[in-house]
Design an enzyme around this catalytic site. Structure first.
Site, PDB file in Angstrom:
ATOM      1  N   HIS A  95     -29.709  62.512  73.511  1.00  0.00           N
ATOM      2  CA  HIS A  95     -28.248  62.506  73.355  1.00  0.00           C
ATOM      3  C   HIS A  95     -27.915  62.705  71.877  1.00  0.00           C
ATOM      4  O   HIS A  95     -28.610  62.182  71.000  1.00  0.00           O
ATOM      5  CB  HIS A  95     -27.655  61.189  73.872  1.00  0.00           C
ATOM      6  N   GLU A 152     -23.771  69.414  76.020  1.00  0.00           N
ATOM      7  CA  GLU A 152     -22.819  68.501  75.402  1.00  0.00           C
ATOM      8  C   GLU A 152     -22.378  69.024  74.034  1.00  0.00           C
ATOM      9  O   GLU A 152     -23.029  68.740  73.025  1.00  0.00           O
ATOM     10  CB  GLU A 152     -23.481  67.132  75.229  1.00  0.00           C
TER      11      GLU A 152
HETATM   12  P1  PGA Z   1     -17.273  61.368  76.559  1.00  0.00           P
HETATM   13  O1  PGA Z   1     -18.834  61.324  76.166  1.00  0.00           O
HETATM   14  O2  PGA Z   1     -17.169  61.456  78.057  1.00  0.00           O
HETATM   15  O3  PGA Z   1     -16.720  60.116  75.996  1.00  0.00           O
HETATM   16  O4  PGA Z   1     -16.721  62.586  75.887  1.00  0.00           O
HETATM   17  C1  PGA Z   1     -19.750  62.142  76.829  1.00  0.00           C
HETATM   18  C2  PGA Z   1     -21.147  61.791  76.385  1.00  0.00           C
HETATM   19  O5  PGA Z   1     -21.364  61.481  75.202  1.00  0.00           O
HETATM   20  O6  PGA Z   1     -22.072  61.796  77.210  1.00  0.00           O
END
Ligand code: PGA
Length: 225
Positions: A95, A152
């Protein structure tokens, strides 16, 4: 294959607030029937969430991270052995917050992928748009197609900024070029209002902010179903 919706609680919640969430989380069976839902709580809440999920169909347990080392003398790291008996189905790896704040490297990610797979846990490898190839580079070829990839975009995480759907479509195609035929999910400000458009182009969603309130998250699932 059903769409995968993963709730990432990050470092939020404690025993009390998790209990409140779990008591309020009553998604309609008709909604979860068409989806696979996974909850990724912080490690100390894993047993509590696992217990509560037993009464729900199509709702599984995920983890936010896994040790890059095998079981052994690695103080503070949560190994595959520690997870035995929890029936963890998915592990987030790489992540962007871990890469940024905890110095997680591409090699760490590759080690985590291998260890998770060896324990029967499907890694969800998080990548950002400009680094897909380099972020995948340390993962052994034979494991590339065994993961799920989460696209992401940094600027969309926790910001409320919606990634244009055309960009998502383009990046999903790039991910397939690098990883092969894998499932690709999207994460970044996913909400009840926009999840349908993202699911039209992907195999699921990673939801953090809008997973923290059980009612809000149920609305996300209803919009996804
Ligand atoms: P968010 O985060 O839904 O708050 O944008 C997504 C993530 O970091 O997995």
């Amino acid at each position: 294959m059903s769409k995968l919706i993963v709730a990432n609680w990050k470092s939020h919640k404690n025993v009390q607030t998790a209990a409140e969430w779990l008591a309020a989380f009553k998604p309609k069976a008709a909604v979860t029937a068409g989806l696979t839902v996974a909850i990724a709580p912080p490690f100390p809440l894993l047993a509590q969430v696992q217990q509560a999920l037993k009464s729900l169909t199509n709702v599984e347990l995920a983890i936010q991270d896994i040790s890059p080392f095998p079981p052994g003398a690695y103080t503070g790291a949560v190994s595959t052995e520690n997870l035995t008996g929890f029936d963890v189905k998915y592990a987030l790896v790489g992540h962007s917050e871990r890469r940024r704040y905890l110095a997680e490297t591409n090699q760490d990610v590759a080690n985590k992928v291998e260890l998770a797979l060896s324990a029967g846990i499907t890694p969800i490898v998080c990548v950002d748009k400009d680094y897909i190839r380099s972020q995948a580079a340390s993962i052994k070829e034979e494991f590339l197609t065994q993961v799920i990839v989460a696209y992401e975009p940094l600027e969309a995480i926790g910001s409320g900024l919606e990634e244009p759907i055309e960009t998502v479509t383009k990046i999903v195609a790039e991910i397939h070029k690098v990883f092969g035929e894998v499932r690709v999910i999207y994460g970044g400000s996913v909400s009840a209002g926009n999840i349908a458009q993202y699911l039209a182009e992907t195999d699921g969603a990673l939801v953090a902010t809008h997973s923290l309130d059980a009612t809000d998250f149920m609305a996300v699932l209803t919009a996804a179903g």
